[in-house]
Enzyme design. Structure first.
Site, PDB file in Angstrom:
ATOM      1  N   GLY A   1      -0.631   0.252  12.926  1.00 23.62           N
ATOM      2  CA  GLY A   1       0.677  -0.172  12.131  1.00 23.62           C
ATOM      3  C   GLY A   1       0.321  -0.008  10.415  1.00 23.62           C
ATOM      4  O   GLY A   1      -0.113  -1.035  10.024  1.00 23.62           O
TER       5      GLY A   1
ATOM      6  N   SER B   1       2.224   2.811   8.212  1.00 33.60           N
ATOM      7  CA  SER B   1       3.275   3.314   7.450  1.00 33.60           C
ATOM      8  C   SER B   1       4.606   2.351   7.634  1.00 33.60           C
ATOM      9  O   SER B   1       4.594   1.558   8.654  1.00 33.60           O
ATOM     10  CB  SER B   1       3.587   4.699   8.016  1.00 33.60           C
TER      11      SER B   1
ATOM     12  N   SER C   1       2.750   5.296  16.308  1.00 33.38           N
ATOM     13  CA  SER C   1       2.519   6.195  17.390  1.00 33.38           C
ATOM     14  C   SER C   1       2.168   5.452  18.758  1.00 33.38           C
ATOM     15  O   SER C   1       1.316   4.798  18.377  1.00 33.38           O
ATOM     16  CB  SER C   1       1.743   7.439  17.291  1.00 33.38           C
TER      17      SER C   1
ATOM     18  N   GLU D   1     -10.676   9.005  11.188  1.00 29.65           N
ATOM     19  CA  GLU D   1      -9.990   9.855  11.599  1.00 29.65           C
ATOM     20  C   GLU D   1     -10.216  11.250  11.115  1.00 29.65           C
ATOM     21  O   GLU D   1     -10.131  12.436  11.587  1.00 29.65           O
ATOM     22  CB  GLU D   1      -8.471   9.590  11.044  1.00 29.65           C
TER      23      GLU D   1
ATOM     24  N   GLU E   1      -0.810  16.360  -0.391  1.00 28.16           N
ATOM     25  CA  GLU E   1      -0.769  15.759  -1.811  1.00 28.16           C
ATOM     26  C   GLU E   1      -1.870  14.735  -1.974  1.00 28.16           C
ATOM     27  O   GLU E   1      -2.226  15.025  -3.201  1.00 28.16           O
ATOM     28  CB  GLU E   1       0.831  15.040  -2.127  1.00 28.16           C
TER      29      GLU E   1
END
Length: 391
Positions: free
Chosen positions: A129, A131, A163, A248, A375
């Site tokens: 949890g 974003s 997700s 990740e 970015e």
């Protein structure tokens, strides 16, 4: 540059291959996960537990956490063999690679046993949890609040793109616990069970697969979370976030290299322009492997090279996106239908058993977002590699 491994690493590979040959369940061959990234079939739970008990789940971990204290090169060949056979060692990838890893890095001994071990053994599933509607890439802007009342946090707010949340047992949730300090200093991390009163999960589809429900909106309305579920220090969530994304990214480039090589097998150029694009794909694939091998060698010597991971993540994700776009253009209208019907453009490869070229192209946009957006990677490279000023 030495592009092979020493004898001890190859012995490690051979031992793992023998384990797979003896124990791999037939359902694991085929490389297709469930639609939700927190939905683990019964056979896959047994398979994950067997890997944990045998030390093959995450070889870099100590034995009590499903590993065998393997070095980085041994971890690499372990992932390489999984990728080569298109085997998933977990059907809850974020639970294994991010949430459990974060708990092992920042959790207390009690939290490691209560939560991390159970996630690693597939006894429960987890989602991330992070974003929010107004805080996607910019975690520091998150607005979900957690107020400490006695021995509980009271949580209110919303997450999105979470997700597997509708199937997950727990959420590793980033919350704002001090609104009066600079944004990145007032964030904490809570492990929130999804069955607590006030937690609402709403799955939704993606443009690449509208009927495959994995993404979720998650709402928190006066959710009371035990204070013992705080992961890391109070207001120390920024450090946990960097560690979570670091887990990740470490060998993320390998998955991009595998995808590029799958594209090389599938993409069949028919025009001069297609052949030129195919040549670019060959060069991108080779460059990614070489740069990744260089970063791997440095890490095996104990040298931290975080900027190199940003370069690899940026290059790999954008190369996959560019290549799938060119393959879709080459396929034309045929790229909108199942690949089994587009033989001139696509082989019957495991990667494409369930995806048209359009689906693969649409899905590629997620690669430039997950694990840190392009970015953000460019900012890291500009500041930490090129030495440019922040403004």
């Amino acid at each position: 540059m030495q592009l092979n491994f020493d004898a001890d690493v190859e012995e490690f590979r051979a031992e793992f291959v023998a384990f797979l040959d003896e124990h791999l369940p037939p359902e694991a061959e085929g490389g297709v996960r469930a639609k939700s990234s927190a939905d683990i079939p019964a056979w896959a739970r047994e398979w994950q537990r067997l890997q944990f008990d045998s030390g093959w789940l995450l070889p870099g971990n100590p034995p009590e956490f499903g590993g065998r204290d393997a070095g980085i090169l041994q971890q690499y060949v372990h992932l390489e063999e999984l990728s080569r056979r298109r085997i998933y060692h977990s059907y809850n990838p974020q639970g294994l690679g991010i949430i459990a890893a974060s708990l092992l890095s920042f959790g207390t001994p009690e939290q490691k046993q209560k939560w991390a071990v159970r996630i690693l053994r597939a006894e429960m599933t987890a989602a991330l949890g992070m974003s929010e509607p107004g805080a996607g890439s910019d975690l520091a802007s998150l607005r979900t609040r957690a107020r400490l009342e006695g021995d509980e946090f009271v949580v209110n707010g919303q997450k999105v793109w979470t997700s597997g949340a509708h199937d997950a047992d727990v959420l590793l949730t980033f919350v704002r616990t001090d609104p009066d300090v600079p944004q990145h200093k007032g964030i904490s991390v809570l492990l929130i069970p999804t069955d607590l009163p006030g937690v609402t999960r709403r799955p939704f589809g993606a443009i690449s697969s509208p009927t495959d429900l994995d993404f979720n909106e998650v709402f928190f309305e006066d959710v009371r979370v035990p204070a013992e579920n705080l992961i890391g220090e109070l207001n120390g969530g920024w450090r946990v976030a960097n560690g979570s994304l670091g887990h990740e990214r470490t060998l993320l480039w390998l998955s991009f290299a595998e995808r590029l090589e799958a594209l090389l097998r599938d993409f069949r150029p028919t025009t001069v322009l297609d052949r030129d694009r195919y040549a670019t794909l060959v060069m991108d694939s080779t460059a990614l492997r070489l740069l990744g091998s260089r970063a791997l060698a440095r890490e095996s010597r104990g040298e931290q090279d975080v900027p190199a991971l940003s370069v690899l993540k940026l290059m790999g994700s954008e190369a996959v996106q560019s290549a799938t776009g060119h393959a879709l253009a080459a396929a034309g209208a045929d790229g909108l239908v199942h690949p089994m019907l587009t033989a001139p453009y696509c082989h019957t490869d495991l990667e494409t058993l369930y995806a048209s070229w359009f689906e693969r192209y649409a899905r590629s946009f997620g690669y430039t977002i997950a694990g840190g957006t392009s970015e953000i990677q460019r900012n890291v490279i500009a500041e930490r590699v090129l030495g440019l000023p922040r403004r």
